[in-house]
Scaffold this motif. Sequence first.
Motif, mmCIF file in Angstrom:
data_model
loop_
_atom_site.group_PDB
_atom_site.id
_atom_site.type_symbol
_atom_site.label_atom_id
_atom_site.label_comp_id
_atom_site.label_asym_id
_atom_site.label_seq_id
_atom_site.Cartn_x
_atom_site.Cartn_y
_atom_site.Cartn_z
ATOM 1 N N UNK A 122 83.158 80.482 12.451
ATOM 2 C CA UNK A 122 84.510 80.480 12.864
ATOM 3 C C UNK A 122 84.552 80.179 14.358
ATOM 4 N N UNK A 123 86.048 79.752 14.586
ATOM 5 C CA UNK A 123 86.473 79.567 16.021
ATOM 6 C C UNK A 123 87.491 80.424 16.667
ATOM 7 N N UNK A 124 88.650 80.828 15.676
ATOM 8 C CA UNK A 124 89.695 81.657 16.023
ATOM 9 C C UNK A 124 89.257 83.024 16.330
ATOM 10 N N UNK A 215 79.756 67.881 18.432
ATOM 11 C CA UNK A 215 80.642 68.043 19.566
ATOM 12 C C UNK A 215 81.015 66.601 20.194
ATOM 13 N N UNK A 217 82.659 65.114 23.563
ATOM 14 C CA UNK A 217 83.144 65.500 24.965
ATOM 15 C C UNK A 217 83.591 67.014 24.844
ATOM 16 N N UNK A 218 84.781 67.329 25.050
ATOM 17 C CA UNK A 218 85.376 68.735 25.335
ATOM 18 C C UNK A 218 85.519 69.357 23.699
ATOM 19 N N UNK A 219 85.299 68.590 22.632
ATOM 20 C CA UNK A 219 85.625 68.955 21.409
ATOM 21 C C UNK A 219 84.501 69.540 20.471
ATOM 22 N N UNK A 220 84.643 70.546 19.842
ATOM 23 C CA UNK A 220 83.609 71.020 18.805
ATOM 24 C C UNK A 220 84.222 70.862 17.521
ATOM 25 N N UNK A 258 87.895 73.026 17.968
ATOM 26 C CA UNK A 258 88.242 73.503 18.929
ATOM 27 C C UNK A 258 88.056 72.563 20.168
ATOM 28 N N UNK A 260 88.466 72.212 24.770
ATOM 29 C CA UNK A 260 88.698 72.705 25.954
ATOM 30 C C UNK A 260 89.475 71.791 26.899
ATOM 31 N N UNK A 262 91.192 71.856 30.590
ATOM 32 C CA UNK A 262 90.957 72.734 31.812
ATOM 33 C C UNK A 262 90.944 74.211 31.258
ATOM 34 N N UNK A 263 91.836 75.112 31.930
ATOM 35 C CA UNK A 263 91.755 76.514 31.505
ATOM 36 C C UNK A 263 92.227 76.838 30.165
ATOM 37 N N UNK A 292 90.583 82.635 35.416
ATOM 38 C CA UNK A 292 89.099 83.058 35.597
ATOM 39 C C UNK A 292 89.011 83.691 37.351
ATOM 40 N N UNK A 300 87.897 88.125 34.577
ATOM 41 C CA UNK A 300 88.519 86.889 33.879
ATOM 42 C C UNK A 300 89.458 87.771 33.022
ATOM 43 N N UNK A 329 92.045 89.432 26.547
ATOM 44 C CA UNK A 329 90.468 89.628 26.725
ATOM 45 C C UNK A 329 90.269 90.057 28.206
ATOM 46 N N UNK B 115 76.865 83.803 16.562
ATOM 47 C CA UNK B 115 77.765 82.915 17.010
ATOM 48 C C UNK B 115 77.551 81.792 18.091
ATOM 49 N N UNK B 118 81.579 77.779 22.324
ATOM 50 C CA UNK B 118 81.626 76.745 23.402
ATOM 51 C C UNK B 118 82.415 77.577 24.459
ATOM 52 N N UNK B 122 84.990 75.245 33.410
ATOM 53 C CA UNK B 122 85.900 75.550 34.558
ATOM 54 C C UNK B 122 85.544 76.548 35.336
#
Lengths: 402, 263
Positions: A122-124, A215, A217-220, A258, A260, A262-263, A292, A300, A329, B115, B118, B122
């Motif tokens: 899972x990612x969410x 993955x 680059x910034x994608x999984x 997923x 990423x 920047x933030x 962060x 954070x 969080x 788990x 990623x 940053x």
Amino acid sequence: MNQPSLVQYGFLSLLIWGLNATTLWSQKNINSSFDLELGTDLSLFFSKGAYEQQKQVYPAFYLQPEYALDWKGGMHNINFKGFLRYDPNGNSRDHVDVRELYYQYVKNNWELSVGAKRIFWGKTESAHLVDVINQVDFLEGIDGEEKLGQPMVQLSYASTFGTFDLFYLPYSRSLQFGNAAGRPRTPIILSDEEVRFEASQEAWAPSASLRWSHFIGPMDIGLHYFYGNAREPLLDIQADGAFGLLHPEVHQVGLDYQVIVKDWILKLETMYRAGGFDNIFATATGFEYTFSNIKNSGIDVGLLGEYLYDSRRELAFTSLDNDVFAGARIVFNNAQSTEFLLGFFSDLSKSSKLLRLEGNQRIGENYKMEVTSQFFLHIDEREFLYAFREDSFLQLTLIRYF
Amino acid sequence: MKRMLIIFSALAFLLTSANTSSAQSNKGLEIAQAADQADQGFGSIVVELNMQLKNANGQTSSRKLVNKTLELTEDGDKSLIVFNSPKDVKGTSMLTYSHKEGSDDQWLFLPSIKRVKRISSNNKSGPFMGSEFAYEDLSSQEVEKYSYNFLQEDNINGDKAYVVERDPVDPKSGYKKQIVWYNADKGYRLEKIEYYDRKGALLKTLIYNDYNQYKGKHWRASEMVMTNHQSNKETTLSFSDYQFKVGYTDNDFSQNSLKRAGR
């Protein structure tokens, strides 16, 4: 429960063999480690239960032993993780589970695992739609975070164009509901015999799954296909509150993604499940934005927003069929690793709302304290969640690590 | 004519000062490149670490970890960190693919729920495991991540040292500048780093202690002490059991090996 005990007995023999092997080969290139987690918790329910025999205060204990053994530089390894819970006030959550017990062979970029494992894709934050391999440990929480061990043969191949996993799953496990003294519990306690399967071999009908993950680059990204007994049963709710569960035989495809930016972390999980009874489409998508190291304090704060849809609507097992999730969080990044997660679910087409708080912090080197609280608010009577409408609680846990 | 003279001399002055400043920055870059060159060819390394955290009242707590590194020349190095203590985080592992340009790729493995997550690199200025080391202090120190300016020569325990200012290229860095002492007589090894926060105030000092030379070439400190001057906290990293040329390949730094490491 006869058959899983048999499986568990088999695992136990394998473990004893493994332990013997350690002493036999102690002079060779062998590493082993044993760890034990001992937890004690207290659950306090704010109001009287909806059903007879339910109480308001539940103390409980759990034990989680872990053993790992590897030889030939990790080329061969055996791993065990057990779980035992004892609930002295009514025995409603008593259970033993083999979370993991498997042998693994590793050669270059190949891995072969045989035994019980837990697989997480899972990612969410608010739902795990793509986690189809393991059954939920319902006695450890209705949020589905804890999973039961799943017997399997898994072949994994890692390449420059992604990781491929092939699973053969000879047996599927059913949800456990405890007893009438339990809380939260369903209005009737279904026995294993009352849970139905579409497949004639029932729980022993084998399932299989294939997953590709990579993955870029910034994608999984992950894609899966699953065929066999759906771990999540179909619900049949009757007017008098009685309900039935059926595990259909299904074909499922799913995507988890997923990225990423920047933030921001943008997340998506989606699945389509086709079978003789029902075709189901479900999706969960959203973001996490992190402030962060706020003012150089090290703290954070992540803000979470997600939307959940399930085409079963009222019959969705998770009751998250057209809901929004908003959360925060807070991670202190301090010496005690203090963390909080606050989440709020609101059903867009019904009155149901959920509020959940989780927090934990290490005490000294070997202790940890956890606090969990959940509120069920205005739960719509058409949803499965209605069974737990009176079960708002606060749980305090103290864990000792050995 | 007088006016012309003034303009010329002003121009000449500007040109020379521009020249010196570009010479200073060239010399700084050359030193950083020489330091990078001097340590090339380590191949792969595994080392055990003990991290001791001390707060302003002197109370301490410690973490044990293992760090594996694979040297790559075309792009940044790959590393895998596995925590062994405190026990509640045992098995938590972090895989990093550092890049010479752009953000590093980073994954965290959480063993309690199996788990792989990623994480955003940053957040480089944040503390690593509650310590005084920020993520960026521990990540692979690629030459391209800073711009340089040579300041002066210095003397450290009888050795010649070059003092270089380096400024992080990434605007997400928590530092305005760092002052680095390179030991010119011992393979350009680092002796000391001063970290200045975004406002330009001295934030932390890192001291490298008890160097050993491995394989006749690679200098590695047995101890790194980071002192935070603003919070009065201190973190000591102690290294033991250095092993060079372990023969790791890309297979040892895959997502599957991340899961295996943290089992």
